[in-house]
Structures are given as C-alpha cells and as structure tokens.
Design a protein around this motif. Structure first.
Motif, PDB file in Angstrom:
ATOM      1  N   GLY A   1       0.792  -1.225   0.000  1.00  0.00           N
ATOM      2  CA  GLY A   1       0.000   0.000   0.000  1.00  0.00           C
ATOM      3  C   GLY A   1       0.817   1.264   0.000  1.00  0.00           C
ATOM      4  O   GLY A   1       0.364   2.301  -0.493  1.00  0.00           O
ATOM      5  N   GLY A   2       2.052   1.189   0.558  1.00  0.00           N
ATOM      6  CA  GLY A   2       2.875   2.391   0.623  1.00  0.00           C
ATOM      7  C   GLY A   2       2.149   3.513   1.326  1.00  0.00           C
ATOM      8  O   GLY A   2       1.524   3.310   2.371  1.00  0.00           O
ATOM      9  N   ASP A   3       2.216   4.719   0.752  1.00  0.00           N
ATOM     10  CA  ASP A   3       1.517   5.853   1.356  1.00  0.00           C
ATOM     11  C   ASP A   3       0.149   6.088   0.724  1.00  0.00           C
ATOM     12  O   ASP A   3      -0.499   7.106   0.986  1.00  0.00           O
ATOM     13  N   GLU A   4      -0.324   5.113  -0.068  1.00  0.00           N
ATOM     14  CA  GLU A   4      -1.630   5.261  -0.715  1.00  0.00           C
ATOM     15  C   GLU A   4      -2.785   4.859   0.186  1.00  0.00           C
ATOM     16  O   GLU A   4      -3.930   5.257  -0.044  1.00  0.00           O
ATOM     17  N   VAL A   5      -2.515   4.044   1.198  1.00  0.00           N
ATOM     18  CA  VAL A   5      -3.543   3.574   2.121  1.00  0.00           C
ATOM     19  C   VAL A   5      -2.971   3.518   3.531  1.00  0.00           C
ATOM     20  O   VAL A   5      -1.767   3.660   3.732  1.00  0.00           O
ATOM     21  N   SER A   6      -3.845   3.299   4.501  1.00  0.00           N
ATOM     22  CA  SER A   6      -3.437   2.992   5.871  1.00  0.00           C
ATOM     23  C   SER A   6      -3.720   1.514   6.130  1.00  0.00           C
ATOM     24  O   SER A   6      -4.754   0.997   5.703  1.00  0.00           O
ATOM     25  N   VAL A   7      -2.811   0.854   6.823  1.00  0.00           N
ATOM     26  CA  VAL A   7      -2.970  -0.566   7.152  1.00  0.00           C
ATOM     27  C   VAL A   7      -2.902  -0.714   8.657  1.00  0.00           C
ATOM     28  O   VAL A   7      -2.017  -0.142   9.307  1.00  0.00           O
ATOM     29  N   THR A   8      -3.837  -1.467   9.223  1.00  0.00           N
ATOM     30  CA  THR A   8      -3.822  -1.678  10.663  1.00  0.00           C
ATOM     31  C   THR A   8      -4.295  -3.080  10.996  1.00  0.00           C
ATOM     32  O   THR A   8      -4.830  -3.798  10.147  1.00  0.00           O
ATOM     33  N   HIS A   9      -4.072  -3.472  12.243  1.00  0.00           N
ATOM     34  CA  HIS A   9      -4.405  -4.810  12.726  1.00  0.00           C
ATOM     35  C   HIS A   9      -5.222  -4.644  13.994  1.00  0.00           C
ATOM     36  O   HIS A   9      -4.706  -4.230  15.025  1.00  0.00           O
ATOM     37  N   SER A  10      -6.518  -4.957  13.920  1.00  0.00           N
ATOM     38  CA  SER A  10      -7.401  -4.689  15.044  1.00  0.00           C
ATOM     39  C   SER A  10      -7.955  -5.932  15.705  1.00  0.00           C
ATOM     40  O   SER A  10      -8.488  -5.861  16.810  1.00  0.00           O
ATOM     41  N   GLU A  11      -7.850  -7.068  15.049  1.00  0.00           N
ATOM     42  CA  GLU A  11      -8.433  -8.304  15.572  1.00  0.00           C
ATOM     43  C   GLU A  11      -7.690  -9.475  14.965  1.00  0.00           C
ATOM     44  O   GLU A  11      -7.243  -9.412  13.817  1.00  0.00           O
ATOM     45  N   LYS A  12      -7.554 -10.546  15.725  1.00  0.00           N
ATOM     46  CA  LYS A  12      -6.852 -11.717  15.226  1.00  0.00           C
ATOM     47  C   LYS A  12      -7.503 -12.194  13.923  1.00  0.00           C
ATOM     48  O   LYS A  12      -8.714 -12.355  13.836  1.00  0.00           O
ATOM     49  N   GLY A  13      -6.647 -12.383  12.905  1.00  0.00           N
ATOM     50  CA  GLY A  13      -7.150 -12.865  11.623  1.00  0.00           C
ATOM     51  C   GLY A  13      -7.734 -11.797  10.729  1.00  0.00           C
ATOM     52  O   GLY A  13      -8.317 -12.120   9.688  1.00  0.00           O
ATOM     53  N   MET A  14      -7.570 -10.529  11.078  1.00  0.00           N
ATOM     54  CA  MET A  14      -8.126  -9.459  10.252  1.00  0.00           C
ATOM     55  C   MET A  14      -7.130  -8.314  10.129  1.00  0.00           C
ATOM     56  O   MET A  14      -6.861  -7.620  11.110  1.00  0.00           O
ATOM     57  N   ILE A  15      -6.591  -8.126   8.939  1.00  0.00           N
ATOM     58  CA  ILE A  15      -5.752  -6.977   8.616  1.00  0.00           C
ATOM     59  C   ILE A  15      -6.610  -6.013   7.808  1.00  0.00           C
ATOM     60  O   ILE A  15      -7.252  -6.409   6.835  1.00  0.00           O
ATOM     61  N   GLU A  16      -6.637  -4.745   8.213  1.00  0.00           N
ATOM     62  CA  GLU A  16      -7.535  -3.782   7.595  1.00  0.00           C
ATOM     63  C   GLU A  16      -6.774  -2.790   6.720  1.00  0.00           C
ATOM     64  O   GLU A  16      -5.720  -2.289   7.110  1.00  0.00           O
ATOM     65  N   VAL A  17      -7.332  -2.508   5.555  1.00  0.00           N
ATOM     66  CA  VAL A  17      -6.799  -1.513   4.625  1.00  0.00           C
ATOM     67  C   VAL A  17      -7.819  -0.390   4.530  1.00  0.00           C
ATOM     68  O   VAL A  17      -8.983  -0.613   4.165  1.00  0.00           O
ATOM     69  N   LEU A  18      -7.388   0.822   4.861  1.00  0.00           N
ATOM     70  CA  LEU A  18      -8.262   1.989   4.949  1.00  0.00           C
ATOM     71  C   LEU A  18      -7.725   3.125   4.083  1.00  0.00           C
ATOM     72  O   LEU A  18      -6.592   3.069   3.617  1.00  0.00           O
ATOM     73  N   PRO A  19      -8.521   4.178   3.897  1.00  0.00           N
ATOM     74  CA  PRO A  19      -8.006   5.335   3.155  1.00  0.00           C
ATOM     75  C   PRO A  19      -6.751   5.894   3.805  1.00  0.00           C
ATOM     76  O   PRO A  19      -6.572   5.828   5.029  1.00  0.00           O
ATOM     77  N   ALA A  20      -5.871   6.449   3.008  1.00  0.00           N
ATOM     78  CA  ALA A  20      -4.610   7.003   3.511  1.00  0.00           C
ATOM     79  C   ALA A  20      -4.858   8.018   4.616  1.00  0.00           C
ATOM     80  O   ALA A  20      -5.742   8.871   4.509  1.00  0.00           O
ATOM     81  N   GLY A  21      -4.062   7.919   5.676  1.00  0.00           N
ATOM     82  CA  GLY A  21      -4.146   8.874   6.769  1.00  0.00           C
ATOM     83  C   GLY A  21      -5.180   8.559   7.824  1.00  0.00           C
ATOM     84  O   GLY A  21      -5.209   9.195   8.878  1.00  0.00           O
ATOM     85  N   VAL A  22      -6.042   7.572   7.558  1.00  0.00           N
ATOM     86  CA  VAL A  22      -7.089   7.244   8.516  1.00  0.00           C
ATOM     87  C   VAL A  22      -6.536   6.334   9.603  1.00  0.00           C
ATOM     88  O   VAL A  22      -5.993   5.280   9.325  1.00  0.00           O
ATOM     89  N   ASN A  23      -6.652   6.769  10.843  1.00  0.00           N
ATOM     90  CA  ASN A  23      -6.336   5.929  11.994  1.00  0.00           C
ATOM     91  C   ASN A  23      -7.036   6.529  13.211  1.00  0.00           C
ATOM     92  O   ASN A  23      -7.707   7.567  13.122  1.00  0.00           O
ATOM     93  N   LYS A  24      -6.882   5.885  14.348  1.00  0.00           N
ATOM     94  CA  LYS A  24      -7.611   6.338  15.534  1.00  0.00           C
ATOM     95  C   LYS A  24      -7.119   7.683  16.052  1.00  0.00           C
ATOM     96  O   LYS A  24      -7.885   8.422  16.672  1.00  0.00           O
TER      97      LYS A  24
END
Length: 303
Positions: free
Chosen positions: A203-226
C-alpha cells in the motif's frame, strides 16, 4: 472523503522514541494526580468484556469520571452501524469515533458527521500487490460497505462462522460492486504480522494498514487511523492531548495511545501496544478500565 468537516485536526506526531521501544516510565496518575478531562476507550477487548457487555463496575467508574468533570469518548474500529447497539446499552451520548477513525458519529442524534470511502480500484490493486508480496499466496477477503449501510460482506472462506447479518458473495469480484470504507484480509496459514507487513509494503503511502483483531488486517483510506479520529473529536469537544487518557488492546490503538497524554494498554493487549503504553491495566474481563479510572478519579463502590 465524504465529510461535513473538511479540515479535521491533524493527529499529534508520536513521541520521539526508537522503533518498538517502550516509552520511558511515567508517573502513574492517582487520585491526587492529574484529572484527565477526556477518557478515550476502545470497545472490543477494552471496554467490552468477552461476552460483549460492559460490567456494572465499569459503568460506575465511567460515572465517577463524569462526576469529576471528564467526558467519555468511544474510539472503535467498528463502523457506526455496528457499534450503535453497544452505545445505546450504556446510555452513551455525544460524539463517538468509529471505523478506525474514518467516521465521526453523533450518537445522540444517530447521525454520521464525517465518513471516508476507499477507492475501489486502489483497494483491488493493494490486494493484488499484497498477494504478490506474499509469494502469490491468495488471501481471504471481506469489505465494509460505505456509510450509512456499513455492511460486512465476506467471501466464502473468510471465516468459518458467517453471521446472519453479514453479506456473502460467491467471488471476490463481487466485493467491488458497491462503494466501500475498508478491505479486510486474512490468510489461513500465514501469521497476521506477515500479512500486515506485506499489505503495508503493497500500500505504501496510498492507504493505511492496521491490525485490530486476530485474523483481520484492515486496509483503509490514507491517513485514517484512531489518532486522526480522536484528534478531530477532541478538537470539537475542546480538549487537547494532555487532557486525554486513552485505553486500548490492539495495534490499531497505537496511534491513539501515542496521541493521548497518557496511554493504558489492557492486560490482554497485543505486545505491540504494550510497548508504547504508559501503563498496563488488568484485562478487559477483569474490568481493567474501571481499575484505572477508580484510581485516577477516586474510588467508587462496585459489586
């Protein structure tokens, strides 16, 4: 981004520290110490017990904080449509940050004030590049459709237990049939950390990637986080980072704890979150949030 607030507050830069190094020890706030005016909590694995309830003790501790002049702000990875029932159950009012920071939700009015969408072509490209980073190993996929529907839609092998309220598609191509807020990916054999690292590279800087739950990696719009969502809500409410104590349990909570003046990891937290926390509380099934709030704001009786 579809939003009624086009100029959100930027998250505060993380405190300077070596990668993966814990924060320097900081004094534990007590009843004679700072009275934080904003209590930011995750839901799953933090405020909610394993049975998805909020204990009487935790409710009492939140009420204690409220009587001391503090406001409670939920900051959750769940989209608004998925967390509404939990907010209603605890009589929650005012703003909530949902969808990993993509949504600002007015719980009192049941109205979305801000929501962000993920470009479909970009989402498909990131999935393809992630699989290439994983040596061609195919991923199992799901999406959360765009607000206000926010429906969880999965491919057949994404999970062994498909809930009745989820959408089920026969092929991944059907996932891209409507606007989405995020993509969730998992691999049944590879560890989550490897999938998350591959997605971040893809994803590079085109998206945000996070890990919130076992077995689920999330890809979100760039810059989006808590941190983005928390900063936006705090600005509207008149609070600064130093006014804030934050509680979480997974890597997606790292930006939130780094933004807040004081960060608390639950006893059941992921090691990556514990590494950046100022304090480790008891686990969510041991009312860890309540234990800290009772100390910070003064004890209250509980059953």
């Amino acid at each position: 981004m579809h939003t009624a607030d086009a100029t959100p507050a930027a998250p505060r830069p993380p405190r300077p520290r070596p990668d993966s190094a814990p924060r320097p020890p900081r004094p534990r706030p007590g009843s004679a110490g700072p009275r934080f005016r904003l209590v930011a909590t995750d839901l799953d694995g933090t405020l909610l017990r394993a049975d998805l309830t909020v204990s009487a003790r935790t409710r009492a501790a939140l009420a204690l904080a409220g009587r001391s002049g503090a406001r409670h702000l939920v900051v959750t990875g769940r989209p608004a449509a998925s967390c509404r029932e939990f907010l209603v159950a605890i009589g929650y009012e005012g703003l909530a940050v949902c969808g990993q920071g993509a949504q600002l939700y007015d719980a009192s009015a049941d109205r979305l004030l801000v929501s962000a969408a993920l470009d479909l072509d970009l989402a498909r490209a990131v999935v393809k590049r992630t699989e290439e980073e994983l040596g061609g190993r195919p991923l199992e996929l799901a999406v959360v459709t765009a607000a206000p529907e926010n429906r969880f839609v999965v491919t057949p092998r994404f999970t062994d237990r498909i809930r009745p309220d989820w959408g089920l598609v026969g092929s991944r191509e059907e996932l891209w049939a409507r606007p989405i807020e995020k993509v969730l990916m998992r691999h049944r054999e590879l560890p989550d950390g490897r999938v998350a690292a591959a997605a971040a590279l893809a994803g590079g800087d085109e998206v945000s990637v996070t890990h919130s739950e076992k077995g689920m990696i999330e890809v979100l719009p760039a810059g989006v986080n808590k941190a983005l969502g928390l900063g936006r809500a705090a600005e509207r409410m008149g609070f600064a980072p130093e006014d804030t104590i934050a509680f979480g349990d997974m890597p997606n909570d790292i930006p939130m704890l780094e933004w807040a003046g004081y960060g608390v990891a639950m006893g059941n937290a992921h090691p990556g979150l514990i590494a950046v926390a100022d304090e480790v509380a008891p686990g969510h099934d041991e009312d860890g949030v309540a234990a800290v709030l009772e100390r910070v704001y003064g004890h209250t009786r509980h059953s």
